[in-house]
Structures are given as C-alpha cells and as structure tokens.
Design a protein around this motif. Structure first.
Motif, short mmCIF file in Angstrom:
data_model
loop_
_atom_site.label_atom_id
_atom_site.label_comp_id
_atom_site.label_asym_id
_atom_site.label_seq_id
_atom_site.Cartn_x
_atom_site.Cartn_y
_atom_site.Cartn_z
N UNK A 290 -19.68 -25.77 -26.54
CA UNK A 290 -20.14 -24.71 -25.62
C UNK A 290 -19.92 -23.35 -26.26
N UNK A 291 -20.96 -22.51 -26.23
CA UNK A 291 -20.81 -21.13 -26.71
C UNK A 291 -20.15 -20.33 -25.59
N UNK A 292 -18.88 -19.95 -25.82
CA UNK A 292 -18.11 -19.31 -24.73
C UNK A 292 -18.44 -17.83 -24.57
N UNK A 293 -19.06 -17.23 -25.59
CA UNK A 293 -19.26 -15.77 -25.57
C UNK A 293 -20.01 -15.28 -24.32
N UNK A 294 -21.13 -15.89 -23.92
CA UNK A 294 -21.82 -15.36 -22.72
C UNK A 294 -20.99 -15.50 -21.44
N UNK A 295 -20.19 -16.55 -21.34
CA UNK A 295 -19.30 -16.70 -20.17
C UNK A 295 -18.25 -15.58 -20.19
N UNK A 296 -17.68 -15.37 -21.38
CA UNK A 296 -16.60 -14.38 -21.51
C UNK A 296 -17.11 -12.98 -21.18
N UNK A 297 -18.31 -12.70 -21.61
CA UNK A 297 -18.88 -11.35 -21.36
C UNK A 297 -19.02 -11.11 -19.85
N UNK A 298 -19.55 -12.09 -19.13
CA UNK A 298 -19.72 -11.92 -17.68
C UNK A 298 -18.37 -11.83 -16.97
N UNK A 299 -17.39 -12.59 -17.45
CA UNK A 299 -16.10 -12.66 -16.76
C UNK A 299 -15.24 -11.41 -16.96
N UNK A 300 -15.65 -10.52 -17.85
CA UNK A 300 -14.86 -9.30 -18.12
C UNK A 300 -14.62 -8.46 -16.85
N UNK A 301 -15.59 -8.49 -15.94
CA UNK A 301 -15.47 -7.73 -14.68
C UNK A 301 -14.18 -8.09 -13.93
N UNK A 302 -13.78 -9.36 -14.06
CA UNK A 302 -12.61 -9.84 -13.31
C UNK A 302 -11.32 -9.16 -13.78
N UNK A 303 -11.34 -8.57 -14.99
CA UNK A 303 -10.13 -7.90 -15.47
C UNK A 303 -9.75 -6.75 -14.54
N UNK A 304 -10.78 -6.19 -13.88
CA UNK A 304 -10.51 -5.04 -13.00
C UNK A 304 -9.59 -5.40 -11.83
N UNK A 305 -9.68 -6.66 -11.38
CA UNK A 305 -8.82 -7.07 -10.26
C UNK A 305 -7.36 -6.79 -10.63
N UNK A 306 -7.05 -7.00 -11.91
CA UNK A 306 -5.69 -6.74 -12.37
C UNK A 306 -5.52 -5.29 -12.84
N UNK A 307 -6.42 -4.81 -13.69
CA UNK A 307 -6.18 -3.51 -14.35
C UNK A 307 -6.30 -2.33 -13.37
N UNK A 308 -7.11 -2.45 -12.32
CA UNK A 308 -7.20 -1.35 -11.34
C UNK A 308 -5.83 -1.06 -10.73
N UNK A 309 -5.01 -2.12 -10.56
CA UNK A 309 -3.68 -1.92 -9.96
C UNK A 309 -2.59 -1.69 -10.99
N UNK A 310 -2.72 -2.36 -12.14
CA UNK A 310 -1.58 -2.37 -13.08
C UNK A 310 -1.88 -1.74 -14.43
N UNK A 311 -3.10 -1.27 -14.64
CA UNK A 311 -3.44 -0.67 -15.94
C UNK A 311 -3.70 -1.74 -17.00
N UNK A 312 -3.97 -1.29 -18.22
CA UNK A 312 -4.40 -2.23 -19.26
C UNK A 312 -3.27 -2.61 -20.23
#
Ligand code: PAF
Length: 322
Positions: A290-312
């Motif tokens: 499976x080419x994971x790159x297209x899945x990973x690109x779409x899933x990047x948005x989910x990082x905000x659930x964490x980073x909006x509260x706790x930073x990067x």
C-alpha cells in the motif's frame, strides 16, 4: 513456661498476620489470556509474585469482562480495579497530552516507537498520567493498526469513501478517518464483534495482534496493511492501591510492568512475522503493498486536534528521535 506459651501465641498471631498480609490484584484487559495482552498480564503477575516472595499474587480479568477500556480506566480511578493494560485509545480523554502518541503516521517503525516510549518522552508522559488520578507504571504495545472490512479491498483513500468504520473513542483517530474519507463510528471494543457481524459497521482498524486474537476473519473479508497509526499500550495502576504501597512494593510493580511489556512486545514481533500468513490461512484477502503517502497527506489535518491545544513541540521531539 509462660514465656514459651507467650512466644508460641505470638508466633501464631504473626503467622495469621502474614497470611492476612498476602495481597492479590486483578489485572483488567480487553483480549484473551493467550493474546499479547494476556501474555503481558501473566508476566506481570509472575514477576510480582516472584519479587515479593509470594506476598503478592494476581489474576487476570481478560476479554473486557470488566468493560471497555474507558470503563476500566474509570475503575482504576475509583479503586474497583488494581491494574489495567489498555491501548492509549481512550486515555487521551483522561490525560490529553497522551493524544500526541495517537497521531497518524507519526512513528516510522517499531524501533522508533519503542525508543520514544522507553526514553525521556515516555517518562514525561507517565508523569502526566500520574497527575490525573492514575498511576502510569510503564509503556507496552499493541502494534501498528491496519484497516479490515467486509466490502472491498482498501488500497487507496478512495476505497475508504463512505466506509462505516469503527474507531476507538479517540478524537485524533476519528478526525483522521473523517479526513481520509471514511465514516468513523466510535464504539467500545466489547461491542465490536457483534457490530461487524450484524453489519452495523463495515470495518474496523486494529493491529494484526488484535485481528488474530479476535478472529475477525469470521466477520471481515479484507485486511489492508495501512499501518496508519502506532497503538501504544499503557500499564496503569489505581492510585488507591498504589499510594498505600511501600517503596519496595512500588518497585516490584514497576519491574512487573517492564516484564509485562517485554512479553507483549515479543508476541507482537512474532505476529508481525507470522500474522499475514495466519490471516490468509483463515480466508482473508490481505493487501500488503500500500502506498501510504496519500493516506498520510489527508490525515495531517488530525494533528490539529493535538497541536491546537498543546503546540507542535512534542510532535517535533518525537519525530526527531532516531
Ligand atoms: O480497538 C481497540 O479498542 C483496542 O485496540 C483494543 C482491541 C481494545 C486493544 O487495546
């Protein structure tokens, strides 16, 4: 003579005291006694018994007998359970900093994940757990999670479109699957097999360890090795039990957690090697390439659930671990 009687009586009282002093713990987890969690729970019990010279014993409450992982964590907080082996899936609801570990496509491989959890970052997150009416004894492992379903082989994010997929009760995972195009349905694990059987959901996502321990091949035709997220496991104790222990006893519990993690990781390694063949033998179509790159690109948005509260910062620190 009187002295002798008194001595014997005292010995009897001491012996009775010693018998009473024998303590027993219950370890709750979601899978069978022969699963990677079951082996980890047994290693915990054996090590605790050995180190304490039999003063402490234990038994497993496996297979979600005491509820889903969220229920069991609550059980620790009110003291109805002693030790729980749980994925971090629901733990972020209690200790939000732990969501960092559930970010999709964050860990490169098992070496990376184990190094982070066994190092400084793992220790820091255990300390956050301790601040939230729980005791973090150590980190163990569930494995990299993959998608299974009853509808079609999933090879690209397009294949996920509209698929009703059970996720853990975890905001990061739900967001990631929504972004990748699926219809995420959070549900406690004890309800999952029946939900798959009855078509309430089309699929689910879990490591090979769980797919095989739960015989999901009976209700799922396709397994796609998406490896979309690493699933850490926390070994937790009840503060009500732990705070009453001596320092020596606390040390035994921590050593028992280490032995538990080692036994669990050994079984994860075994199933990483042998699991795909096992799923195929049991009739699943397994998509490994499976080419994971297209899945990973779409899933990047989910990082905000964490980073909006706790930073990067934490994300960058985890990524930087070599
Ligand atoms: O899918 C889950 O809820 C978890 O991965 C499980 C199977 C309970 C193991 O921690």
């Amino acid at each position: 003579m009187n002295h002798i009687i008194t001595g014997l009586a005292a010995a009897a009282v001491l012996a009775a005291g010693a018998a009473q002093a024998q303590q027993s713990i219950v370890i709750g987890h979601s899978l069978s006694p022969t699963s990677h969690y079951g082996l980890g729970a047994q290693a915990f019990i054996d090590t605790l018994e050995e180190l304490s010279g039999g003063e402490w014993t234990g038994e497993q409450a496996p297979a979600g007998q005491l509820g889903g992982e969220r229920d069991m964590i609550e059980g620790l907080q009110i003291g109805s359970l002693d030790v729980v082996i749980t994925s971090t899936g629901p733990l972020g609801n209690f200790v939000p900093e732990v969501y960092a570990l559930d970010l999709p496509f964050l860990f490169r491989d098992y070496d990376h994940a184990r190094k982070v959890l066994d190092g400084e970052i793992g220790q820091e997150l255990l300390a956050r757990i301790d601040e939230n009416n729980l005791v973090g004894l150590g980190w163990s492992e569930n494995g990299f999670r993959h998608v299974t379903n009853s509808q079609r082989p999933v090879e690209t994010p397009e294949d996920l479109q509209g698929l009703k997929l059970r996720t853990m009760e975890n905001r990061v995972h739900m967001e990631a699957f929504e972004d990748m195009g699926a219809a995420p349905t959070p549900m406690a694990f004890p309800e999952l097999f029946t939900a798959l059987q009855q078509g309430v959901v089309d699929g689910q996502e879990n490591p090979i360890t769980v797919i095989s321990a739960s015989k999901f091949w009976e209700v799922q035709d396709y397994a796609s090795l998406t490896g979309h997220v690493y699933s850490p496991v926390a070994i937790l104790a009840s503060p009500i039990l732990f705070d009453g222990l001596s320092d020596e006893e606390k040390g035994w519990f921590r050593e028992a957690a280490k032995a538990s993690a080692a036994a669990t990781r050994a079984e994860v390694n075994r199933l990483e090697d042998e699991g795909v063949a096992l799923l195929r033998e049991n009739g699943m179509e397994v998509i490994t390439d499976i080419d994971k790159a297209p899945f990973a690109e779409l899933a990047q948005e989910a990082y905000k659930v964490y980073t909006d509260e706790h930073g990067t910062e934490m994300v960058e620190r985890i990524q930087a671990v070599e």
